[in-house]
Write a protein that holds these residues in place. Structure first.
Motif, PDB file in Angstrom:
ATOM      1  N   ALA A 230      26.678  40.062-113.318  1.00  0.00           N
ATOM      2  CA  ALA A 230      28.403  41.259-113.397  1.00  0.00           C
ATOM      3  C   ALA A 230      29.672  40.750-114.835  1.00  0.00           C
ATOM      4  CB  ALA A 230      29.395  41.491-112.531  1.00  0.00           C
ATOM      5  N   LEU A 231      29.326  39.075-114.843  1.00  0.00           N
ATOM      6  CA  LEU A 231      29.802  39.065-116.040  1.00  0.00           C
ATOM      7  C   LEU A 231      29.215  38.343-117.245  1.00  0.00           C
ATOM      8  CD1 LEU A 231      31.521  36.073-113.436  1.00  0.00           C
ATOM      9  CD2 LEU A 231      31.932  38.125-114.441  1.00  0.00           C
ATOM     10  N   ALA A 232      28.163  38.554-117.674  1.00  0.00           N
ATOM     11  CA  ALA A 232      27.422  38.206-119.050  1.00  0.00           C
ATOM     12  C   ALA A 232      28.201  38.816-119.771  1.00  0.00           C
ATOM     13  CB  ALA A 232      25.747  38.835-118.663  1.00  0.00           C
ATOM     14  N   GLY A 233      27.861  40.899-119.932  1.00  0.00           N
ATOM     15  CA  GLY A 233      28.714  41.454-120.677  1.00  0.00           C
ATOM     16  C   GLY A 233      30.201  41.657-121.015  1.00  0.00           C
ATOM     17  N   ALA A 234      31.234  41.140-119.860  1.00  0.00           N
ATOM     18  CA  ALA A 234      32.121  41.228-120.137  1.00  0.00           C
ATOM     19  C   ALA A 234      33.080  40.105-120.466  1.00  0.00           C
ATOM     20  CB  ALA A 234      32.859  40.777-118.387  1.00  0.00           C
ATOM     21  N   SER A 235      34.534  40.302-121.321  1.00  0.00           N
ATOM     22  CA  SER A 235      34.755  39.151-121.275  1.00  0.00           C
ATOM     23  C   SER A 235      36.618  39.379-120.758  1.00  0.00           C
ATOM     24  CB  SER A 235      35.917  40.027-123.254  1.00  0.00           C
ATOM     25  OG  SER A 235      34.830  39.751-124.556  1.00  0.00           O
ATOM     26  N   PRO A 236      36.722  37.767-120.455  1.00  0.00           N
ATOM     27  CA  PRO A 236      36.811  36.502-121.824  1.00  0.00           C
ATOM     28  C   PRO A 236      35.643  35.886-120.817  1.00  0.00           C
ATOM     29  CG  PRO A 236      37.934  36.285-119.928  1.00  0.00           C
ATOM     30  CD  PRO A 236      38.082  37.774-119.674  1.00  0.00           C
ATOM     31  N   TYR A 237      35.230  36.174-119.214  1.00  0.00           N
ATOM     32  CA  TYR A 237      33.939  35.271-119.176  1.00  0.00           C
ATOM     33  C   TYR A 237      32.607  35.161-120.156  1.00  0.00           C
ATOM     34  CZ  TYR A 237      36.665  37.881-115.682  1.00  0.00           C
ATOM     35  OH  TYR A 237      37.742  37.798-115.148  1.00  0.00           O
ATOM     36  N   ARG A 238      31.938  35.522-120.770  1.00  0.00           N
ATOM     37  CA  ARG A 238      30.857  35.665-121.668  1.00  0.00           C
ATOM     38  C   ARG A 238      31.859  34.376-122.725  1.00  0.00           C
ATOM     39  NH1 ARG A 238      29.861  40.907-126.150  1.00  0.00           N
ATOM     40  NH2 ARG A 238      31.818  40.875-126.730  1.00  0.00           N
ATOM     41  N   GLU A 239      32.501  34.125-122.799  1.00  0.00           N
ATOM     42  CA  GLU A 239      33.004  33.246-124.045  1.00  0.00           C
ATOM     43  C   GLU A 239      32.846  31.868-123.717  1.00  0.00           C
ATOM     44  OE1 GLU A 239      34.579  36.851-123.948  1.00  0.00           O
ATOM     45  OE2 GLU A 239      35.111  37.408-125.653  1.00  0.00           O
ATOM     46  N   VAL A 240      32.834  31.606-122.387  1.00  0.00           N
ATOM     47  CA  VAL A 240      32.073  30.486-121.750  1.00  0.00           C
ATOM     48  C   VAL A 240      31.189  30.415-121.119  1.00  0.00           C
ATOM     49  CG1 VAL A 240      34.913  30.014-122.034  1.00  0.00           C
ATOM     50  CG2 VAL A 240      33.945  30.741-120.072  1.00  0.00           C
ATOM     51  N   ALA A 241      30.311  30.893-121.106  1.00  0.00           N
ATOM     52  CA  ALA A 241      29.127  30.620-120.574  1.00  0.00           C
ATOM     53  C   ALA A 241      28.418  29.885-121.102  1.00  0.00           C
ATOM     54  CB  ALA A 241      28.108  31.958-120.442  1.00  0.00           C
ATOM     55  N   THR A 242      27.573  29.135-120.966  1.00  0.00           N
ATOM     56  CA  THR A 242      26.735  27.919-121.484  1.00  0.00           C
ATOM     57  C   THR A 242      25.952  28.480-122.284  1.00  0.00           C
ATOM     58  OG1 THR A 242      26.190  26.980-118.925  1.00  0.00           O
ATOM     59  CG2 THR A 242      24.386  26.762-120.601  1.00  0.00           C
ATOM     60  N   GLY A 243      25.555  29.768-122.615  1.00  0.00           N
ATOM     61  CA  GLY A 243      24.795  29.910-123.060  1.00  0.00           C
ATOM     62  C   GLY A 243      24.371  31.365-124.175  1.00  0.00           C
TER      63      GLY A 243
END
Length: 251
Positions: A230-243
């Protein structure tokens, strides 16, 4: 943006890689056996599951030990005949593959997962991978995210190292064996991909929350996997992913 459903082939794999498998699913799940090139995937985390789906996978990796692990894992899974390990470096990929299968028309899919951080020249490596693809072939690129590394160091109680990463400095210069791994911004990764002559699709985050969860948290892996998707393509969450991950095609 909508996130693709998780592929059934990867339901038992670690939640942290769910976004990558979801992006690959339309390519690997179409029912047509593919010729896959996995650069730097020595131990077979992706190669063996792909072979179990019926694809033929060539793994190029500089580590003989990793390739030995790959061979054992493939044999145990009953797919040893569909997995080939070759010792070599990504920036010399053209030479390695020419000696292996000269003039073979190119690969349908290439994987370059968390390799660009450690090669001598990421741009050269990506150009070599692009050259190994057939026209219309695709490459899956995953790399460490600088913002995610900053957050992880800060949460772990290392603000000095977090600041160094934020400023694109080596966070471990005071240690006996400092690390020199690169971290990328989305813009830098996309620029590398496009500089290799590839057409990049949308980028997504890899392990937005999975690497932040303590192993003792007891979180349901299926729930973590669903959250990752759900978060992989959603901002602002994807911006702070490990990769970071992007699927690109050779025009």
């Amino acid at each position: 943006m909508p996130t693709p459903p998780a592929p059934s082939s990867a339901e038992q794999l670690p939640p942290r890689s769910a976004a990558v498998w979801a992006a690959l699913d339309p390519v690997i799940g179409a029912g047509t056996p593919l010729r896959v090139l996995d650069v730097g995937g020595g131990s077979g985390m992706f190669a063996v599951p792909l072979a179990r789906l019926g694809h033929s996978v060539t793994v190029v990796d500089p580590s003989a030990d990793a390739l030995a692990t790959l061979a054992r894992r493939a044999a145990t899974a009953g797919v040893g005949d569909r997995v080939q390990g070759v010792q070599g470096d990504g920036d010399l990929l053209g030479e390695v593959l020419t000696a292996l299968t000269p003039d073979d028309g190119g690969y349908d899919l290439a994987l370059c997962h968390f390799v660009l951080e450690v090669v001598d020249d990421p741009a050269v490596t990506l150009r070599e991978i692009a050259g190994a693809l057939r026209t219309g072939g695709q490459v899956s690129v995953a790399a460490a995210n600088r913002a995610g590394a900053v957050l992880a160091r800060a949460v772990a109680g290392h603000p000095v190292e977090a600041l160094a990463l934020h400023e694109d400095r080596d966070p471990a210069t005071a240690r006996t064996r400092p690390t020199a791994r690169r971290r990328f911004t989305p813009e830098a990764l996309l620029a590398l991909v496009e500089g290799a002559g590839l057409q990049a699709g949308p980028w997504r985050g890899v392990s937005v929350v999975a690497d932040l969860l303590d192993a003792s948290s007891g979180a349901d892996p299926d729930a973590v996997r669903a959250l990752e998707l759900a978060l992989a393509g959603a901002s602002p969450y994807r911006e702070v992913a490990t990769g970071l991950h992007v699927l690109a095609a050779r025009p």
